[in-house]
Design an enzyme around this catalytic site. Sequence first.
Site, PDB file in Angstrom:
ATOM      1  N   GLY A   1       0.789  -1.228   0.000  1.00  0.00           N
ATOM      2  CA  GLY A   1       0.000   0.000   0.000  1.00  0.00           C
ATOM      3  C   GLY A   1       0.823   1.281   0.000  1.00  0.00           C
ATOM      4  O   GLY A   1       1.940   1.318   0.515  1.00  0.00           O
TER       5      GLY A   1
ATOM      6  N   ARG B   1      -2.463   8.413   3.636  1.00  0.00           N
ATOM      7  CA  ARG B   1      -2.926   9.143   4.818  1.00  0.00           C
ATOM      8  C   ARG B   1      -1.806   9.384   5.832  1.00  0.00           C
ATOM      9  O   ARG B   1      -1.945  10.221   6.732  1.00  0.00           O
ATOM     10  CB  ARG B   1      -4.073   8.363   5.482  1.00  0.00           C
ATOM     11  CG  ARG B   1      -5.367   8.425   4.688  1.00  0.00           C
ATOM     12  CD  ARG B   1      -6.391   7.428   5.201  1.00  0.00           C
ATOM     13  NE  ARG B   1      -6.683   7.639   6.613  1.00  0.00           N
ATOM     14  CZ  ARG B   1      -7.359   6.760   7.354  1.00  0.00           C
ATOM     15  NH1 ARG B   1      -7.775   5.626   6.816  1.00  0.00           N
ATOM     16  NH2 ARG B   1      -7.598   7.024   8.628  1.00  0.00           N
TER      17      ARG B   1
ATOM     18  N   GLY C   1      -6.559  -3.765  -4.701  1.00  0.00           N
ATOM     19  CA  GLY C   1      -7.287  -4.522  -3.699  1.00  0.00           C
ATOM     20  C   GLY C   1      -6.513  -5.710  -3.174  1.00  0.00           C
ATOM     21  O   GLY C   1      -5.515  -6.162  -3.761  1.00  0.00           O
TER      22      GLY C   1
ATOM     23  N   GLU D   1     -18.051  -5.710   3.069  1.00  0.00           N
ATOM     24  CA  GLU D   1     -17.262  -4.521   3.352  1.00  0.00           C
ATOM     25  C   GLU D   1     -18.169  -3.349   3.754  1.00  0.00           C
ATOM     26  O   GLU D   1     -19.339  -3.287   3.379  1.00  0.00           O
ATOM     27  CB  GLU D   1     -16.427  -4.132   2.129  1.00  0.00           C
ATOM     28  CG  GLU D   1     -15.424  -5.182   1.700  1.00  0.00           C
ATOM     29  CD  GLU D   1     -14.381  -5.491   2.754  1.00  0.00           C
ATOM     30  OE1 GLU D   1     -14.065  -4.587   3.558  1.00  0.00           O
ATOM     31  OE2 GLU D   1     -13.886  -6.628   2.776  1.00  0.00           O
TER      32      GLU D   1
END
Length: 457
Positions: A10, A14, A81, A157
């Site tokens: 990833g 953030r 994903g 989800e």
Amino acid sequence: MNVSIILAAGEGTRMKSDMPKVLHKVAGKAILSYVVDNCIANAMDKTVVIVGHKKADVMDYFKDAPLTFIEQAMGEGVPYGTGYAVYCAIDEFSDEDKVYILTGDTPLFKEETIARFRAYVESHDFDACVLTAVVSDPFGYGRIIRDQDSTIAGIVEEKDATDKEKAITEVNTGIFAFTGRALKENIGNLSSNNNQSELYLTDVIQMLKDDGKKVGGFTICDEEEMLGVNSRVQLAACEKIMRRRINKYHMENGVTFLDDASTLIDSGVKIGRDTILGPSIHLVGETTIGEGCVIQGASRIVDSTVADGAVIDSSVVEKSVVGSGVTMGPYAHLRPNCVLEENVHIGNFVEVKNSHIGKGTKAGHLAYIGDGDVGENVNISCGVIFCNYNGKEKFRTTIGDNAFIGSNVNLVAPIAIGEGAFIAAGSTVSKNVEDGSLAVERSEQRMIPGWNRRKDS
């Protein structure tokens, strides 16, 4: 064979960082290191790490670890994903293997939790199994849908869940186990037809259920373990929990904390029983503290060894060895590559660098000992300076046993001071001094009568 696959590709946007998210540290240890160590501790035969964003940095950090790295392609037109990440490793396991999927940004899972999960998987004939947790606030997590027989019917989800499903408090922790055959047969059939337009690994659970396969779920009680790191706020939360765990471990093994909330102990630190740690202590990296030590007054010790009975007050120790019975501080500084033998005293505002100090030697205050080899029972008085640098090269100073170095002495290296030698206060010595000799190097004192009156007039 047991194969673990760790998802660590990833971008971690953030985090707002130039560093890969999984290399940020919790209690002095990279987030991903906790997951890797968990796999190694649980005897995984092979551990595969899926890398993507800044993969070279991650691979270099773990270059000495027994890992297999697989790149997950990233960019426009490439699937995203967890399902695609696992698909990238499809050639790393066989039909007969048991495959465990873990996430690289969850450092708080305990080794015993993964061990219990693995034992549960191995004692049941499941095609897949999910590690779940019951949480107080399930927002953001995939909800576990159970059948009447308590097996798992599916995982929904957050963004795809109905209001009724969102009320479920049992959630997916992100850790799975599959038979190699079940995973291979289904991982390539995933669809991105969802609100995230991603390939969900959780959809494999639904595929298996639709095919009449049995999917188990093993639930943990401590929801703290599943906390992941996606932001600096979450990083700080994990840091707080891990620090608390570490301090509790040491207290349970005989260490006294005068204020455990302000005492920071890294995960690799070892501490002997009956040691007392005052407030605001920071023990960093691969540091080892012996038994019966007292460390107080905002001291910081980095990658160093401190033997039994040492007392360190308000001082910094870096990559050095401190012998038994040593006293240091306040405000002393050991720079890297120092060795203090038994019962040495390094007092306030003394700096030592790349030096070996013999037993019983004392440097009480305001001294610099750089690149020195100092014998036993030497007295180094106030204001002594080892002049070790000529602007281009460093040189060493050697002092024999039982020597006395007077106040405000400069020792200009390279120089050797003999055993039992005495260097008079205020001297600048640049030549070797023989055993038992007195060295005095001062200019003649001049007296000018009445000078102060004449100056004022």
